[in-house]
Design a protein around this motif. Structure first.
Motif, PDB file in Angstrom:
ATOM      1  N   ASN A   1      -7.455  -6.250  -1.024  1.00  0.00           N
ATOM      2  CA  ASN A   1      -6.016  -6.331  -1.305  1.00  0.00           C
ATOM      3  C   ASN A   1      -5.315  -7.289  -0.354  1.00  0.00           C
ATOM      4  OD1 ASN A   1      -5.006  -4.471  -3.528  1.00  0.00           O
ATOM      5  ND2 ASN A   1      -6.315  -3.052  -2.424  1.00  0.00           N
TER       6      ASN A   1
ATOM      7  N   VAL B   1      -9.024  -2.067   1.217  1.00  0.00           N
ATOM      8  CA  VAL B   1      -7.908  -2.692   1.927  1.00  0.00           C
ATOM      9  C   VAL B   1      -8.129  -4.187   2.108  1.00  0.00           C
ATOM     10  CG1 VAL B   1      -6.708  -2.806   4.146  1.00  0.00           C
ATOM     11  CG2 VAL B   1      -7.206  -0.587   3.131  1.00  0.00           C
TER      12      VAL B   1
ATOM     13  N   LYS C   1      -5.035   0.127  -5.957  1.00  0.00           N
ATOM     14  CA  LYS C   1      -5.570   1.255  -5.193  1.00  0.00           C
ATOM     15  C   LYS C   1      -7.064   1.455  -5.418  1.00  0.00           C
ATOM     16  CE  LYS C   1      -2.434   4.174  -6.707  1.00  0.00           C
ATOM     17  NZ  LYS C   1      -1.658   5.436  -6.901  1.00  0.00           N
TER      18      LYS C   1
ATOM     19  N   LYS D   1       0.842  -1.203   0.000  1.00  0.00           N
ATOM     20  CA  LYS D   1       0.000   0.000   0.000  1.00  0.00           C
ATOM     21  C   LYS D   1       0.878   1.254   0.000  1.00  0.00           C
ATOM     22  CE  LYS D   1      -4.089   1.895   2.345  1.00  0.00           C
ATOM     23  NZ  LYS D   1      -3.705   3.300   2.566  1.00  0.00           N
TER      24      LYS D   1
ATOM     25  N   ASN E   1       0.370   3.227   7.696  1.00  0.00           N
ATOM     26  CA  ASN E   1      -0.422   2.181   7.045  1.00  0.00           C
ATOM     27  C   ASN E   1      -0.518   0.919   7.883  1.00  0.00           C
ATOM     28  OD1 ASN E   1      -1.270   3.557   4.746  1.00  0.00           O
ATOM     29  ND2 ASN E   1       0.587   3.071   3.613  1.00  0.00           N
TER      30      ASN E   1
ATOM     31  N   TYR F   1      -0.916  -4.498  -5.471  1.00  0.00           N
ATOM     32  CA  TYR F   1      -1.842  -3.741  -4.625  1.00  0.00           C
ATOM     33  C   TYR F   1      -2.611  -2.786  -5.528  1.00  0.00           C
ATOM     34  CZ  TYR F   1      -3.767  -1.470  -0.522  1.00  0.00           C
ATOM     35  OH  TYR F   1      -4.629  -1.014   0.443  1.00  0.00           O
TER      36      TYR F   1
END
Length: 222
Positions: A107, A104, A100, A52, A206, A98
């Motif tokens: 992923n 989350v 975008k 990320k 993150n 990953y």
């Protein structure tokens, strides 16, 4: 052959090092509770947070990462190793992604699947593959707190004392994670010109942010 993007930064001879620490409450959940709640390991979360951060900071959503581990998985060895010390070292590349545009949780799920598809945890890869040039490398050393119920105190070793900072990095950006008595620690080392201070700060954010998302009630990843 795996194809991946390259972080578009110049490198130099100087090595920059940063260390970040994750607070005790977050570390406790990451190490001891997260897998029970959502079936995500500490390593899988750290890799997800890393990808990320790379996507956000460098615009790269697909890159090869050289995974490193101690290589002491007894189920893969014919010889018992419980009376030995040190690392055997397993290294193997994984093409991480990953997106975008996805949330989350999606992923993390994809990265978890990718990690668990690696045959034998990468054991034996270097025997047949001598080319290990990958730009990013990752090593989670694991939890070094010993079992206190048997009268053994927690290890006093810190991350800096376990890894020789004088050694040459296997790539341009290396991440080493370690869990000790003070919680989870991360060392980031790079040859990128100008260093990676902003990257280190974003990575810490993150890790904490993704952990907070997974702690929400009903936020299960299966």
């Amino acid at each position: 052959k795996m194809e991946g993007d390259v972080i578009p930064l110049k490198t130099g001879k100087n090595k920059y090092s940063y260390e970040i620490g994750i607070d005790e409450k977050t570390s406790q959940y990451l190490i001891n509770e997260m897998y029970k709640d959502c079936k995500v390991s500490t390593q899988e979360l750290l890799i997800s947070a890393l990808m990320k951060t790379i996507a956000e900071e460098y615009g790269i959503e697909r890159i090869k990462v050289m995974m490193e581990s101690h290589g002491r998985e007894e189920e893969l060895l014919e010889t018992k190793v419980n009376n030995t010390v040190g690392w055997f070292t397993t290294m193997y590349p994984v093409l991480m992604e990953y997106d975008k545009a996805k949330d989350v949780e999606e992923n993390i799920k994809n990265i978890r699947i990718k990690m668990r598809e690696v045959p034998s945890n990468g054991f034996g890869y270097l025997i047949e593959n001598t080319n290990k040039c990958v730009q990013v490398s990752f090593n989670y050393l694991g939890d070094y707190k010993l079992n206190q119920t048997e009268g053994i105190k927690e290890s006093k070793y810190k991350l800096p004392s376990l890894i020789d900072t004088r050694g040459k990095l296997p790539g341009d950006l290396q991440i080493n994670g370690f869990s000790g008595e003070n919680g989870l620690g991360i060392r980031i080392e790079t040859y990128f010109e100008g260093g990676a201070e902003t990257f280190a700060e974003k990575y810490e954010q993150n890790i904490k942010g993704i952990t907070a998302e997974l702690r929400k009630e009903g936020n299960e990843i299966y």
